[in-house]
Scaffold this active site. Structure first.
Site, PDB file in Angstrom:
ATOM      1  N   THR A 131      35.725  -0.677  74.062  1.00  0.00           N
ATOM      2  CA  THR A 131      35.182  -2.008  74.361  1.00  0.00           C
ATOM      3  C   THR A 131      34.075  -1.941  75.406  1.00  0.00           C
ATOM      4  O   THR A 131      34.165  -1.178  76.374  1.00  0.00           O
ATOM      5  CB  THR A 131      36.321  -2.912  74.890  1.00  0.00           C
ATOM      6  OG1 THR A 131      37.354  -2.937  73.917  1.00  0.00           O
ATOM      7  CG2 THR A 131      35.845  -4.324  75.169  1.00  0.00           C
ATOM      8  N   HIS A 135      30.438  -6.205  73.741  1.00  0.00           N
ATOM      9  CA  HIS A 135      30.927  -5.884  72.396  1.00  0.00           C
ATOM     10  C   HIS A 135      32.425  -5.600  72.413  1.00  0.00           C
ATOM     11  O   HIS A 135      32.846  -4.497  72.770  1.00  0.00           O
ATOM     12  CB  HIS A 135      30.166  -4.677  71.820  1.00  0.00           C
ATOM     13  CG  HIS A 135      28.683  -4.837  71.931  1.00  0.00           C
ATOM     14  ND1 HIS A 135      27.967  -5.695  71.111  1.00  0.00           N
ATOM     15  CD2 HIS A 135      27.788  -4.313  72.802  1.00  0.00           C
ATOM     16  CE1 HIS A 135      26.692  -5.666  71.468  1.00  0.00           C
ATOM     17  NE2 HIS A 135      26.561  -4.841  72.487  1.00  0.00           N
ATOM     18  N   GLU A 372      43.420  -4.651  70.974  1.00  0.00           N
ATOM     19  CA  GLU A 372      43.675  -3.920  69.713  1.00  0.00           C
ATOM     20  C   GLU A 372      43.431  -4.830  68.506  1.00  0.00           C
ATOM     21  O   GLU A 372      44.189  -4.807  67.548  1.00  0.00           O
ATOM     22  CB  GLU A 372      45.116  -3.402  69.682  1.00  0.00           C
ATOM     23  CG  GLU A 372      45.482  -2.579  70.893  1.00  0.00           C
ATOM     24  CD  GLU A 372      45.304  -1.107  70.655  1.00  0.00           C
ATOM     25  OE1 GLU A 372      44.969  -0.715  69.526  1.00  0.00           O
ATOM     26  OE2 GLU A 372      45.493  -0.353  71.618  1.00  0.00           O
TER      27      GLU A 372
HETATM   28  P1  FAD Z   1      35.386 -11.308  71.967  1.00  0.00           P
HETATM   29  O1  FAD Z   1      35.165 -10.264  70.953  1.00  0.00           O
HETATM   30  O2  FAD Z   1      34.213 -11.775  72.746  1.00  0.00           O
HETATM   31  O3  FAD Z   1      36.130 -12.537  71.357  1.00  0.00           O
HETATM   32  C1  FAD Z   1      36.223 -13.818  71.984  1.00  0.00           C
HETATM   33  C2  FAD Z   1      36.915 -14.763  71.000  1.00  0.00           C
HETATM   34  O4  FAD Z   1      36.122 -14.880  69.795  1.00  0.00           O
HETATM   35  C3  FAD Z   1      38.287 -14.246  70.546  1.00  0.00           C
HETATM   36  O5  FAD Z   1      39.185 -15.311  70.437  1.00  0.00           O
HETATM   37  C4  FAD Z   1      37.996 -13.651  69.180  1.00  0.00           C
HETATM   38  O6  FAD Z   1      39.137 -13.657  68.316  1.00  0.00           O
HETATM   39  C5  FAD Z   1      36.914 -14.574  68.673  1.00  0.00           C
HETATM   40  N1  FAD Z   1      36.059 -13.933  67.661  1.00  0.00           N
HETATM   41  C6  FAD Z   1      35.299 -12.819  67.787  1.00  0.00           C
HETATM   42  N2  FAD Z   1      34.720 -12.507  66.628  1.00  0.00           N
HETATM   43  C7  FAD Z   1      35.118 -13.436  65.726  1.00  0.00           C
HETATM   44  C8  FAD Z   1      34.877 -13.642  64.347  1.00  0.00           C
HETATM   45  N3  FAD Z   1      34.101 -12.826  63.629  1.00  0.00           N
HETATM   46  N4  FAD Z   1      35.462 -14.708  63.756  1.00  0.00           N
HETATM   47  C9  FAD Z   1      36.270 -15.538  64.437  1.00  0.00           C
HETATM   48  N5  FAD Z   1      36.531 -15.407  65.752  1.00  0.00           N
HETATM   49  C10 FAD Z   1      35.973 -14.343  66.391  1.00  0.00           C
HETATM   50  N6  FAD Z   1      39.596  -1.902  75.029  1.00  0.00           N
HETATM   51  C11 FAD Z   1      39.450  -0.550  74.929  1.00  0.00           C
HETATM   52  O7  FAD Z   1      38.484  -0.051  74.350  1.00  0.00           O
HETATM   53  N7  FAD Z   1      40.369   0.291  75.508  1.00  0.00           N
HETATM   54  C12 FAD Z   1      41.462  -0.164  76.185  1.00  0.00           C
HETATM   55  O8  FAD Z   1      42.268   0.627  76.679  1.00  0.00           O
HETATM   56  C13 FAD Z   1      41.624  -1.592  76.313  1.00  0.00           C
HETATM   57  N8  FAD Z   1      42.652  -2.092  77.078  1.00  0.00           N
HETATM   58  C14 FAD Z   1      42.696  -3.445  77.316  1.00  0.00           C
HETATM   59  C15 FAD Z   1      43.622  -3.948  78.251  1.00  0.00           C
HETATM   60  C16 FAD Z   1      43.650  -5.302  78.560  1.00  0.00           C
HETATM   61  C17 FAD Z   1      44.588  -5.798  79.597  1.00  0.00           C
HETATM   62  C18 FAD Z   1      42.776  -6.193  77.868  1.00  0.00           C
HETATM   63  C19 FAD Z   1      42.822  -7.667  78.142  1.00  0.00           C
HETATM   64  C20 FAD Z   1      41.853  -5.712  76.962  1.00  0.00           C
HETATM   65  C21 FAD Z   1      41.781  -4.337  76.683  1.00  0.00           C
HETATM   66  N9  FAD Z   1      40.801  -3.810  75.838  1.00  0.00           N
HETATM   67  C22 FAD Z   1      40.659  -2.442  75.698  1.00  0.00           C
HETATM   68  C23 FAD Z   1      39.765  -4.689  75.265  1.00  0.00           C
HETATM   69  C24 FAD Z   1      40.210  -5.470  74.051  1.00  0.00           C
HETATM   70  O9  FAD Z   1      40.400  -4.626  72.954  1.00  0.00           O
HETATM   71  C25 FAD Z   1      39.162  -6.570  73.791  1.00  0.00           C
HETATM   72  O10 FAD Z   1      39.328  -7.527  74.820  1.00  0.00           O
HETATM   73  C26 FAD Z   1      39.316  -7.216  72.418  1.00  0.00           C
HETATM   74  O11 FAD Z   1      38.895  -6.345  71.418  1.00  0.00           O
HETATM   75  C27 FAD Z   1      38.531  -8.530  72.302  1.00  0.00           C
HETATM   76  O12 FAD Z   1      37.223  -8.361  72.733  1.00  0.00           O
HETATM   77  P2  FAD Z   1      36.577  -9.416  73.787  1.00  0.00           P
HETATM   78  O13 FAD Z   1      37.527  -9.586  74.906  1.00  0.00           O
HETATM   79  O14 FAD Z   1      35.213  -8.936  74.071  1.00  0.00           O
HETATM   80  O15 FAD Z   1      36.537 -10.789  73.020  1.00  0.00           O
END
Ligand code: FAD
Length: 393
Positions: A131, A135, A372
């Site tokens: 992440t 992105h 995930e």
């Molecule tokens: P965004 O992608 O910005 O999404 C925001 C909202 O928009 C969400 O509700 C989403 O469902 C919605 N959305 C996005 N695209 C669409 C679509 N096409 N259609 C409809 N709705 C959509 N990542 C790693 O790489 N390694 C890790 O070890 C890791 N650990 C984590 C630990 C914690 C405590 C947390 C909170 C996150 C972690 N993550 C990690 C990151 C996590 O995988 C991301 O937060 C997740 O993939 C969502 O990305 P974002 O937060 O950027 O949300």
């Protein structure tokens, strides 16, 4: 312990042993203090080596000295760890499914020898950097780049990875980056995985502050500023988004199981509380309203548990598809998220404290629902699988 359809009757001796070892560990080493760690916002680092000694890191891998237990045993391990706290399960999931699994499956012999024994014992900690600040749900748009070093020796990585579990305590980071230009590793724009030692110049980690969920877990940012890595840092066996996505399928499998453990813990807490707590002259468990909540919680737990058991069967047979995992991750985490709130409610005011687990599980589930692959993204994966029409953009 809730197992309404007696699925445990099918377990082998090995599976019982793995389950009971993890359950005992959680009872003795996690439950007594997890409320304090949660309040303090600390991950219990002192447990890492104990977890290693107990084979909690990727015991389902059959490489080198790793035990190679079955997929159901591995799932039961995730279930029991998450019954303790999602932060404990997350640490083990990242270490096992997101770092050891790719090294075992895509790594060179030298990479396997260098990292797997130390990661298995807990002498080393790994993290998975996919992440980025801009992105999350669409990691294929990542900006982190890898380009061949000017002197022809190795590669230079630049970019930022955020929300990375274990990052602040990691010894090695698996960083996914795009090739900046055509080179020996592939065409420009191809995603490759690099194993980056945490002490490399230019690699800085910082801790994510202000979390109200997953507080007993260590989360941070990886900032890569012209980090030079040797040629043999790249995972040779995989190229493209298949690399990170295949790792995520492994980790999501563990989450589908883990959520069952969190739901069970909420149910057990609520049942015990309802039978002990007296109002209007007797235990609140005698009220139909409370019984209805327990009946629904037990039913939802049972559906989630059966999905997890079925996933294990398919995985053992080599018939598990990522879309199956999406369905189970989506469903089981929804169940845990919803039922944790119901359990919280049944505990009245006590339910909002760290003295009891439901509110902690409920808060954790906000992360598990999002990481995930968010619930939305798994919905879209299923939508595409069911209709043949992708609806992501
Ligand atoms: P965004 O992608 O910005 O999404 C925001 C909202 O928009 C969400 O509700 C989403 O469902 C919605 N959305 C996005 N695209 C669409 C679509 N096409 N259609 C409809 N709705 C959509 N990542 C790693 O790489 N390694 C890790 O070890 C890791 N650990 C984590 C630990 C914690 C405590 C947390 C909170 C996150 C972690 N993550 C990690 C990151 C996590 O995988 C991301 O937060 C997740 O993939 C969502 O990305 P974002 O937060 O950027 O949300």
């Amino acid at each position: 312990m809730l197992d309404y359809l007696d699925l445990a009757a099918e377990l082998t001796e090995e599976e019982r042993l793995v389950r009971d070892t993890a359950r005992e560990f959680v009872d003795d080493r996690v439950r007594p203090d997890v409320g304090d760690w949660y309040e303090a916002g600390e991950f219990p680092e002192h447990l890492i080596s104990e977890m290693g000694e107990l084979d909690f890191f990727a015991p389902n891998l059959d490489v080198g000295e790793l035990p190679g237990v079955g997929e159901r045993a591995y799932g039961l391990l995730m279930q029991e760890l998450e019954a303790g706290d999602s932060g404990i399960r997350s640490m083990a999931s990242v270490q096992g499914a997101l770092v050891m699994w790719p090294i075992a499956n895509y790594g060179s012999e030298a990479q396997r020898d260098r990292w797997l024994p130390d990661l298995a014992s807990g002498d080393a900690v790994g993290c998975f950097g996919l992440t980025e600040p801009e992105h999350g749900s669409n990691p294929s748009a990542m900006e982190t780049s890898a380009e061949p070093a000017d002197d022809g020796e190795g590669y230079v990585l630049s970019g930022t990875k955020t929300w990375i579990t274990n990052a602040p305590i990691a010894d090695v980071a698996l960083v996914w980056a795009k090739l900046a230009e055509d080179c020996d590793l592939g065409d420009a724009g191809t995603v490759r995985g690099f194993l980056v030692d945490a002490d490399r110049d230019g690699l800085n980690t910082s801790e994510q502050e202000g979390k109200l969920s997953m507080r007993a877990s260590c989360t941070g940012e990886l900032s890569l500023s012209d980090v030079r890595v040797p040629e043999d840092a790249v995972l040779p066996g995989v190229s493209g988004m298949k690399g990170p996505l295949s790792c995520l399928t492994q980790a999501r499998y563990g989450i589908a199981w883990g959520a069952v453990g969190a739901t069970r813990d909420c149910f057990e807490t609520a049942r015990e509380y309802a039978t002990d707590r007296e109002q209007f002259g007797g235990p609140i468990a005698r009220f139909q309203l409370q019984q209805s909540k327990l009946a629904e919680m037990a039913t939802q737990h049972t559906t989630a548990q059966q999905m997890a058991f079925r996933l294990a069967e398919l995985k053992e047979r080599g018939e598990l598809r990522p879309q199956h995992v999406s369905m189970a991750k989506r469903h089981n985490v929804r169940v845990a998220r919803d039922q944790a709130r119901v359990a919280r409610e049944m505990l009245g005011a006590n339910g909002i404290t760290t003295d009891y687990p439901p509110m902690r599980h409920a808060a954790n589930m906000e992360t598990v629902y999002t990481y995930e692959g968010t619930d939305d993204i798994h919905t879209l994966i299923l939508g595409e699988d069911l209709t043949g029409i992708p609806a992501y953009e």
